[in-house]
Write an enzyme that holds these catalytic residues in place. Structure first.
Site, PDB file in Angstrom:
ATOM      1  N   ASP A  21       0.837  -1.203   0.000  1.00 23.54           N
ATOM      2  CA  ASP A  21       0.000   0.000   0.000  1.00 23.54           C
ATOM      3  C   ASP A  21       0.875   1.258   0.000  1.00 23.54           C
ATOM      4  O   ASP A  21       2.020   1.231   0.461  1.00 23.54           O
ATOM      5  CB  ASP A  21      -0.903  -0.022   1.241  1.00 23.54           C
ATOM      6  CG  ASP A  21      -2.098   0.908   1.101  1.00 23.54           C
ATOM      7  OD1 ASP A  21      -2.340   1.410  -0.016  1.00 23.54           O
ATOM      8  OD2 ASP A  21      -2.784   1.137   2.108  1.00 23.54           O
ATOM      9  N   ASN A  69     -10.609  -3.530  -6.221  1.00 29.52           N
ATOM     10  CA  ASN A  69      -9.853  -2.506  -6.959  1.00 29.52           C
ATOM     11  C   ASN A  69     -10.482  -2.143  -8.316  1.00 29.52           C
ATOM     12  O   ASN A  69     -10.135  -1.127  -8.910  1.00 29.52           O
ATOM     13  CB  ASN A  69      -8.389  -2.934  -7.170  1.00 29.52           C
ATOM     14  CG  ASN A  69      -7.533  -2.823  -5.924  1.00 29.52           C
ATOM     15  OD1 ASN A  69      -6.555  -3.560  -5.745  1.00 29.52           O
ATOM     16  ND2 ASN A  69      -7.872  -1.898  -5.027  1.00 29.52           N
TER      17      ASN A  69
HETATM   18  C1  FPP Z   1      -2.048   0.084  -3.256  1.00 33.35           C
HETATM   19  O1  FPP Z   1      -1.554   1.402  -3.276  1.00 33.35           O
HETATM   20  C2  FPP Z   1      -1.503  -0.654  -4.375  1.00 33.35           C
HETATM   21  C3  FPP Z   1      -2.241  -1.312  -5.308  1.00 33.35           C
HETATM   22  C4  FPP Z   1      -3.705  -1.331  -5.311  1.00 33.35           C
HETATM   23  C5  FPP Z   1      -1.616  -1.999  -6.438  1.00 33.35           C
HETATM   24  C6  FPP Z   1      -0.322  -2.687  -6.133  1.00 33.35           C
HETATM   25  C7  FPP Z   1       0.343  -2.976  -7.422  1.00 33.35           C
HETATM   26  C8  FPP Z   1       1.670  -2.855  -7.675  1.00 33.35           C
HETATM   27  C9  FPP Z   1       2.685  -2.546  -6.647  1.00 33.35           C
HETATM   28  C10 FPP Z   1       2.163  -3.112  -9.047  1.00 33.35           C
HETATM   29  C11 FPP Z   1       1.833  -4.523  -9.365  1.00 33.35           C
HETATM   30  C12 FPP Z   1       2.753  -5.154 -10.271  1.00 33.35           C
HETATM   31  C13 FPP Z   1       2.873  -6.502 -10.273  1.00 33.35           C
HETATM   32  C14 FPP Z   1       3.700  -7.184 -11.295  1.00 33.35           C
HETATM   33  C15 FPP Z   1       2.192  -7.309  -9.239  1.00 33.35           C
HETATM   34  P1  FPP Z   1      -2.610   2.597  -3.387  1.00 33.35           P
HETATM   35  O2  FPP Z   1      -2.794   2.922  -4.825  1.00 33.35           O
HETATM   36  O3  FPP Z   1      -3.863   2.234  -2.682  1.00 33.35           O
HETATM   37  O4  FPP Z   1      -1.849   3.736  -2.641  1.00 33.35           O
HETATM   38  P2  FPP Z   1      -2.537   4.924  -1.794  1.00 33.35           P
HETATM   39  O5  FPP Z   1      -3.241   4.271  -0.630  1.00 33.35           O
HETATM   40  O6  FPP Z   1      -1.353   5.738  -1.370  1.00 33.35           O
HETATM   41  O7  FPP Z   1      -3.459   5.651  -2.714  1.00 33.35           O
END
Ligand code: FPP
Length: 254
Positions: A21, A69
């Site tokens: 996250d 998501n």
């Molecule tokens: C949460 O951060 C992250 C995700 C929903 C996606 C995670 C995906 C990756 C790290 C890339 C994936 C790549 C592969 C190959 C698996 P957020 O967007 O919720 O962050 P925030 O809470 O700061 O908005």
């Protein structure tokens, strides 16, 4: 395994699950787009998997995309899917070098064709590797996974009497075989980056006795010392699995 080797291996979590996250907040702080945050987050993966493997971890689960998501802005979802497909293709040679086997959890059938193709190819190419398992959780939801397990369980009986008999004998161990996966160990340590303290429908079944570890570090900034801190903290925990502390200490002395 000798008892001293056994004790050492118990101090390293066999299965570490990570909620990656904070990509969006990290990007915002740098004046970058959310998608750039996800890209930098994806780049972190290679190092984190290597550090975990070198520490003796056998399985690393990554929450790449949850069933919830899909509610994100369409452009972010499309960008994430394209990123996942690209990363899978780019990282397969590296996974071969590192001896990493790719496994997947989640409803893969509803993912875009490009992601399914890249995933199948990467899983097939890496299937003989044995150093570490990378379990990519895509379109994954812990509740949905349990519901699918119940459907699988019910679909195997021809009569109500057979079903009732099986229900009487059902145990957590036997139900695990209904969950459409092989080789996934119980989660020992669940890490969430980005400062939030919840498990967000991740590994609800496998994390029944997981130790939980929360860090404020946003995922794109996650470092080797962050992982070491989580593993060191895990070592300091007493895992009792319902027993008393005295019983656990007694078991260790045997
Ligand atoms: C949460 O951060 C992250 C995700 C929903 C996606 C995670 C995906 C990756 C790290 C890339 C994936 C790549 C592969 C190959 C698996 P957020 O967007 O919720 O962050 P925030 O809470 O700061 O908005």
């Amino acid at each position: 395994m000798s008892s001293s080797e056994d004790q050492i291996s118990q101090r390293v979590p066999q299965h570490v699950a990570i909620i990656m996250d904070g990509n969006g907040r990290w990007a915002k702080a740098q004046g970058l787009s959310r998608l750039e945050g996800h890209k930098q987050g994806a780049k972190r993966l290679r190092d984190v998997i290597r550090w975990a493997r070198d520490a003796g971890v056998k399985q690393v689960s990554l929450y790449g995309f949850s069933t919830e998501n899909w509610k994100r802005p369409k452009l972010e979802v499309q960008g994430l899917m394209a990123l996942i497909a690209t990363m899978l293709s780019l990282e397969t040679p590296k996974m071969m070098e590192e001896g990493a086997r790719l496994l997947a959890l989640g409803d893969i059938s509803s993912l875009p064709w490009l992601v399914r193709k890249a995933l199948k190819r990467a899983m097939n190419t890496t299937k003989g590797n044995t150093s570490v398992d990378v379990i990519l959780c895509l379109n994954y939801g812990g509740q949905q996974e349990i519901i699918e397990g119940i459907k699988n369980f019910c679909s195997t009986f021809n009569t109500d009497a057979e079903k009732e008999n099986a229900l009487l004998k059902l145990t957590p161990e036997s139900f695990t075989t209904c969950l459409n996966r092989e080789d996934i160990l119980p989660v020992d340590l669940l890490i969430r980056t980005g400062g939030e303290k919840r498990i967000s429908n991740f590994h609800l079944w496998d994390a029944a006795y997981a130790e939980l570890y929360f860090t404020d570090t946003n995922w794109p900034a996650y470092s080797e010392s962050d992982l070491k801190a989580a593993l060191d903290d895990y070592v300091s925990r007493e895992r009792r699995f319902g027993k008393t502390s005295e019983q656990v200490q007694g078991d260790a002395d045997e």
